[in-house]
Enzyme design. Structure first.
Site, short mmCIF file in Angstrom:
data_model
loop_
_atom_site.label_atom_id
_atom_site.label_comp_id
_atom_site.label_asym_id
_atom_site.label_seq_id
_atom_site.Cartn_x
_atom_site.Cartn_y
_atom_site.Cartn_z
N GLU A 164 -13.10 -11.36 -12.65
CA GLU A 164 -12.01 -12.12 -12.03
C GLU A 164 -10.78 -11.25 -11.81
OE1 GLU A 164 -11.68 -15.13 -10.57
OE2 GLU A 164 -13.86 -14.91 -10.78
N SER A 250 -20.98 8.67 -12.93
CA SER A 250 -21.64 7.90 -11.88
C SER A 250 -23.01 8.39 -11.42
CB SER A 250 -20.72 7.80 -10.68
OG SER A 250 -19.46 7.31 -11.07
N HIS A 404 -24.54 -6.44 -7.94
CA HIS A 404 -24.58 -5.08 -8.43
C HIS A 404 -23.21 -4.68 -9.00
CE1 HIS A 404 -25.02 -0.78 -8.70
NE2 HIS A 404 -24.01 -0.63 -7.89
N SER A 405 -22.16 -5.01 -8.29
CA SER A 405 -20.80 -4.70 -8.74
C SER A 405 -19.86 -5.55 -7.90
CB SER A 405 -20.48 -3.23 -8.49
OG SER A 405 -20.31 -2.98 -7.10
#
Lengths: 512, 356
Positions: A164, A250, A404-405
Site C-alpha cells: 500500500e 537483482s 510479481h511486484s
C-alpha cells in the site's frame, strides 16, 4: 575449450593407488574421499617439502612431458587390464570408461523423457490444516509453533502495508511473498542462526524470523540513513550481517555458485552449519532493470520462473556444490509463475526436483503451503547437509498469490478466480492456524491482538522511516573500494561544486 | 610527480636515472634473486600466497596438475587438494564460487584458463563481485577474490587464445585490473592483488610466460597497485602501455633515439584505478603522448587515457594523442602480424607525433 592436452597423470596415479572401481583414465581428482566429512577435511592437507622444484626451471620440454604422460597412461592401462581379469562376477557384462564401470546391453532403449508418474509431493497437513494420518513429521513445540504462526501473520501484514505504501507513492517499489508465508517462515524456523542465507528476493520472512525488525525493513525500503545498505539499492534488497543474510541483488541465480563457495568455506572451517540458497521466481521485471539474483542459499525456485534455474548459474551452483561436497540446501520455490510466464512455458521436465539427480544431488518435493512439511523437510535437509557434507535440493510447490511486484498486474495474464482460489482455499497461513488452534495453542483473541499490534507497529515504523534523514551524499562514493580512489575523490569534489551552482536540481532530503 | 627507476624507487626529477630496460637485473639489496621466466614467477607468488595465508585457495580448470601454462605447478602437492583443486569446466561457477569463498574472508585465487573464456563469468564479476561491498553498505565484501587469466597474442592463438579483454573490465567501478610486464613485476603485483582488499582481475601476458626471463627476488615482496612506473625517461614524447606491449614499445623507443627522439615510457600496471598523476606529469614534461595496446583500438583503454590527458593537458599538448593498437577485427590467425601494433607502427606514430 582450449586445444591443449588434458591428460592428467596425477589422477591416473591416484586411481591406480586406490584401486577403485573407476576407469583407468580416471575422473576428476577426488579431493574429498566419500568416507565422510572428517577425512575430507583432514585429507590432502599435508605439506610436503619434496616438491620445491618449482623454484628451478623444469627439466622437461613440453614434448618430453607429453611423452611421459602417455607412458604413464599406458602403464595404467596395462595395470587396469590385470584388475579386470581378476574380477569375478559380471565383467563380461560391464564396460570400463573414464567415470566408471557400466553394464552394457544389446537392446537399444532410450530413457523416457519423463517417468510414469510425477515425483510425489511430501505433505503432513491436509488443506484444512489437519494432520494426515500416519505422516512422518517433525514435531514442533507450542513456543515454536506460535512463533511460526505469528511470523507468518506478520509477514502477511507487512506485505499488505508496504504494498500500500508503494501504491501511495511513499516507497518506489515493493514485492510481496503472498502465498509463500509457510515457505518463508517454516524454512527459517528449521535452521540455526549460524546457517547462512543467500536469498533471492521473495524471502523476507527468513529475516523476520531471525529478528530483523519492522523498522529495519522500513528503513531499507525508504533508503534512509538507518538502512544498512546506505540507500544504494531499491526497496526489498535487504541484507544483514548480524543475521547471516547476504544482501539481495537483482540478477537471478547469481547467488547459487556463491552459495557453493560459502559452503565450502564452512566446510574448511569445520563449522556445523550450512548455507541455504533460495531461488524462486526468477524475475527480471519488465519495467525496471531489476534482475533479482537471489543468492539466498535456500534456493526457492519459483516453478513459474524458468530463468532462475535455466540460468547457467543454477547449473554452475548445483554442480559445484555437488563436486565440492559442500553443505548447501538449494531451496526452490516453485510458485507457478515467473512474472507472466507460467511453468508450462518454463520447462518440460517434471518441475525442479528431478534436476537434482542430474547433479548427483539428493532431492525432495514438498508442499510449500504446508508449514509442517516444509519445516520437517528443511530440518532433515540441514542434518544431511551438515553431517554428510553434501548439497540437498528441495522443491517446494506453492502459488504466487500476489502480483510479481508493484510493477505488475497479474490479472492481465491469469484468471482472477484462480488467484482468489489460492488466496482463500489454499492459504498456508489459515491452514497452519487451524493446526495450531487445534492444539489449543492459539485463540481468536490472540489473533486480533496480534494483527492489530503488528499493523500498528508497521504504520509507526513507516512514519519513522519516512521522517528519517537520507544518507549523506558522501555515501555515494564510499565502499566502491575499501578506500575511495583519486578519481572518485575528484568526482565528488566536482559534483559538490555543481550542486552549489545548481542547488535546485537536487532534492533537499540528501544531506550534503 | 612520481618518477621511478626500474626498481620502483622514487628518484628526483633532476636526476638522470639510468634508462634501465624492463628486464634489468635486480638490486643487490633486495636479497638473492634467480633468473626465472614469467610462469615461474607467478608460480612463486602463488606458493608464497598459500604459504603465508592458510585461508588462501587456488582453483580453476586443470590447476591441480600444474595448469596448462604451468603456473600452478607443485601447489596441490605442497598445500593439498582441499586448498588447490580443479573445478568443473564452468567459468561462471569458478568466479561465483570464488566470490562466495572470498565473502567468508578467504583469499580466493581463481584461474580462468584463457582470458578469451572469461565472458561467462562477466555477470558474476560485474554485477556481483564489483558491487558486493557497495550494495551491502559494507556489511559484506569479496575483497579476497583475485581472478587470474592469461591474455594477449601468442603468435598463433587466433580468435580464442589471443584476446585482450581488459577494456571491458576497466568500465566497472568496484574491481581493479592489473597487468604485469615481466616476471619480477608479476610476482610482486600478483601478491599485492591477492592481498588487496578489493576484487582484482589480473591479466598475465601469455606470450611472456616462457619468453620473458628476469632476475626475480626469491623472497616475499609486493609492488604497489595504482602506481604507474616510468621505465624509461625521456623528454620528447610519453608512451603509455602495459603488459607484453611494453617490450615492443621499448624497441621503438630505442630506435627512435637513433633519430634523436627522446622517449619516455610508462608502464601503467594498474588500469583501474589508474595513476593519472604520473602520466599527466610526464605529458606536462613532453607535451606529446602515444598509447599502445594489443586490444582493438575502438573503445580500448587507450581511449580513456587519451580523453583524460586531453582534459587535463590540452594546452600543453603539441600534437594529438596517438593510439597504436590492434585493429577492429576479431583476432585473426594468419593475419596476426598485420593486426598487431608492431614496433614500426609505433615508430611511425612517434615520428608523426613529434613532427606534427
Amino acid at each position: 575449450m582450449a586445444n591443449w592436452g588434458r591428460i592428467s597423470s596425477r589422477t591416473i596415479g591416484n586411481h591406480i593407488r586406490k584401486r577403485t572401481n573407476q576407469g583407468f583414465i580416471g575422473s576428476t581428482v577426488d579431493i574429498n574421499p566419500s568416507s565422510g566429512s572428517s577425512s575430507a577435511l583432514n585429507g590432502g592437507r599435508s605439506v610436503s617439502d619434496q616438491n620445491r622444484r618449482y623454484l628451478n626451471p623444469l627439466p622437461w620440454s613440453r614434448a618430453t612431458l607429453s611423452w611421459f604422460q602417455r607412458f604413464k597412461s599406458t602403464v595404467a592401462a596395462k595395470q587396469h587390464d590385470s584388475f579386470l581379469s581378476s574380477d569375478s562376477d559380471d565383467d563380461h557384462l560391464s564396460l570400463d570408461f573414464p567415470g566408471g564401470k557400466v553394464s552394457y546391453t544389446c537392446d537399444m532403449n532410450f530413457i523416457s523423457e519423463s517417468s510414469q508418474a510425477r515425483v510425489p509431493c511430501y505433505r503432513v497437513l491436509d488443506d484444512d490444516g489437519e494432520l494426515i494420518k500416519d505422516c512422518d513429521f517433525q514435531q514442533v513445540s507450542k513456543e515454536v509453533a506460535v512463533k511460526m504462526y505469528s511470523k507468518m501473520v506478520s509477514l502477511q501484514i507487512m506485505d499488505t502495508i508496504f504494498y500500500e505504501a508503494q501504491r501511495q507513492g511513499r516507497i518506489s517499489f515493493y514485492l510481496t511473498s503472498a502465498g509463500e508465508e509457510a515457505i518463508n517462515i517454516a524454512s527459517a524456523a528449521a535452521l540455526t542462526e549460524q546457517d547462512i542465507i543467500l536469498p533471492q528476493y521473495r524471502e523476507p520472512g527468513v529475516l523476520l524470523w531471525r529478528g530483523f525488525t519492522l523498522q529495519e525493513f522500513a528503513d531499507q525500503c525508504f533508503g534512509n540513513k538507518a538502512d544498512y545498505g546506505k540507500g544504494r539499492q531499491m526497496p526489498i534488497h535487504y541484507g544483514s550481517k548480524e543475521h547471516n543474510f547476504f544482501t539481495i541483488s537483482s540478477p537471478i541465480a547469481t547467488q547459487l555458485p556463491q552459495a557453493a563457495g560459502i559452503a565450502y568455506s564452512l566446510k574448511m572451517d569445520n563449522k556445523k552449519a550450512c548455507v541455504v540458497s533460495y531461488i524462486g521466481d526468477g524475475g527480471t521485471s519488465e519495467v525496471s532493470t531489476l534482475t533479482i539474483s537471489y543468492f539466498i542459499c535456500l534456493l526457492q525456485f519459483a516453478h513459474g520462473y524458468p530463468n532462475c534455474f535455466l540460468q547457467g548459474d543454477f547449473h554452475a551452483g548445483l554442480n559445484f556444490a555437488a563436486v565440492m561436497e559442500a553443505p548447501v540446501i538449494f531451496f526452490c520455490r516453485n510458485n507457478g509463475w515467473a512474472i507472466s510466464t507460467n511453468v508450462s512455458e518454463q520447462f518440460r521436465s517434471d518441475g525442479i526436483v528431478v534436476k537434482g539427480r542430474a547433479y548427483g544431488i539428493r532431492s525432495i518435493r514438498v508442499d510449500g503451503n504446508d508449514a509442517l512439511a516444509v519445516y520437517t523437510a528443511v530440518s532433515a535437509a540441514r542434518e544431511m547437509a551438515v553431517n554428510e557434507q553434501r548439497p540437498i535440493l528441495i522443491e517446494a510447490l506453492t502459488y504466487r498469490v500476489g502480483h510479481h511486484s508493484t510493477s505488475d498486474d497479474s490479472t492481465k495474464y491469469r484468471q482472477l478466480d484462480e488467484i482468489v482460489y489460492w488466496k482463500n482455499a489454499r492459504n498456508p497461513v489459515n491452514r497452519f492456524r487451524n493446526w495450531v488452534q487445534s492444539n489449543g495453542w492459539w485463540s481468536e483473541q490472540e489473533e486480533t491482538q496480534l494483527r492489530n499490534s503488528v499493523r500498528k507497529q508497521l504504520l509507526e515504523a513507516i512514519q519513522v522511516a519516512e521522517k528519517t534523514e537520507k544518507p549523506p551524499l558522501s555515501d555515494m562514493f564510499t565502499d566502491v573500494y575499501d578506500y575511495p580512489p583519486p578519481n572518485l575523490e575528484e568526482q565528488e569534489k566536482h559534483l559538490r561544486e555543481t550542486i552549489s551552482r545548481h542547488p535546485t536540481d537536487y532534492s533537499s532530503d540528501i544531506p550534503l | 610527480m612520481a618518477l621511478r627507476n626500474i626498481m620502483g624507487k622514487r628518484v628526483g626529477i633532476g636526476l638522470m636515472g639510468s634508462r634501465a630496460l624492463s628486464t634489468a637485473t635486480c638490486d643487490v639489496e633486495s636479497g638473492s634473486a634467480k633468473s626465472i621466466n614469467l610462469y615461474s614467477a607467478i608460480n612463486q607468488a602463488l606458493h608464497v600466497a598459500l604459504e603465508t595465508d592458510p585461508r588462501a585457495f587456488v582453483f580453476g580448470e586443470d590447476v591441480s596438475f600444474g595448469g596448462v601454462f604451468r603456473c600452478t605447478t607443485g601447489l596441490a602437492d605442497r598445500f593439498g587438494k582441499a586448498r588447490v583443486f580443479n573445478t568443473p569446466l564452468c567459468e561462471q561457477g569458478i568466479v561465483g564460487f570464488g566470490i562466495g569463498l572470498a565473502a567468508m574472508g578467504n583469499r580466493a585465487i581463481a584461474e580462468i584458463q584463457f582470458a578469451d573464456y572469461i565472458y561467462p563469468a562477466f555477470d558474476q564479476i560485474v554485477n556481483e563481485a564489483a558491487k558486493f561491498r557497495y550494495r551491502s553498505g559494507n556489511q559484506f565484501n569479496c575483497g579476497g577474490l583475485t581472478i587470474r587469466a592469461p591474455y594477449g597474442a601468442v603468435g598463433h592463438g587466433g580468435h580464442y587464445h589471443s584476446q585482450s579483454p581488459e577494456a571491458f573490465f576497466c568500465h566497472v567501478p568496484g574491481i581493479k585490473v592489473v597487468i604485469p610486464r615481466s616476471p619480477r613485476q608479476a610476482k610482486g603485483l600478483l601478491l599485492s592483488c591477492i592481498r588487496d582488499p578489493n576484487p582484482v582481475v589480473f591479466f598475465e601476458p601469455k606470450w611472456l610466460y616462457r619468453l620473458a626471463v628476469e632476475e626475480v627476488p626469491e623472497h616475499d615482496y609486493m609492488l604497489p597497485l595504482s602506481e604507474a612506473e616510468v621505465i624509461r625517461q625521456g623528454s620528447d614524447i610519453t608512451l603509455v602501455g602495459w603488459g607484453a606491449q611494453l617490450s615492443i614499445m621499448e624497441q621503438a623507443c630505442i630506435e627512435a633515439e637513433k633519430d634523436g627522439i627522446s622517449c619516455e615510457l610508462i608502464d601503467l600496471k594498474t588500469l583501474i584505478p589508474w595513476d593519472k598523476e604520473t602520466v599527466e606529469a610526464s605529458v606536462r614534461k613532453t607535451g606529446r603522448v602515444l598509447i599502445s595496446h594489443e586490444a582493438p583500438v575502438t573503445g580500448g583503454f587507450g581511449a580513456e587515457i587519451s580523453a583524460s590527458i586531453v582534459e587535463c593537458c590540452f594546452l600543453r599538448l603539441e600534437a594529438p594523442v596517438a593510439r597504436v593498437c590492434g585493429l577492429d577485427t576479431p583476432f585473426p590467425l594468419v593475419f596476426e602480424p598485420f593486426y598487431m601494433p608492431t614496433k614500426n607502427k609505433i615508430l611511425d606514430a612517434i615520428k608523426a607525433t613529434v613532427n606534427y
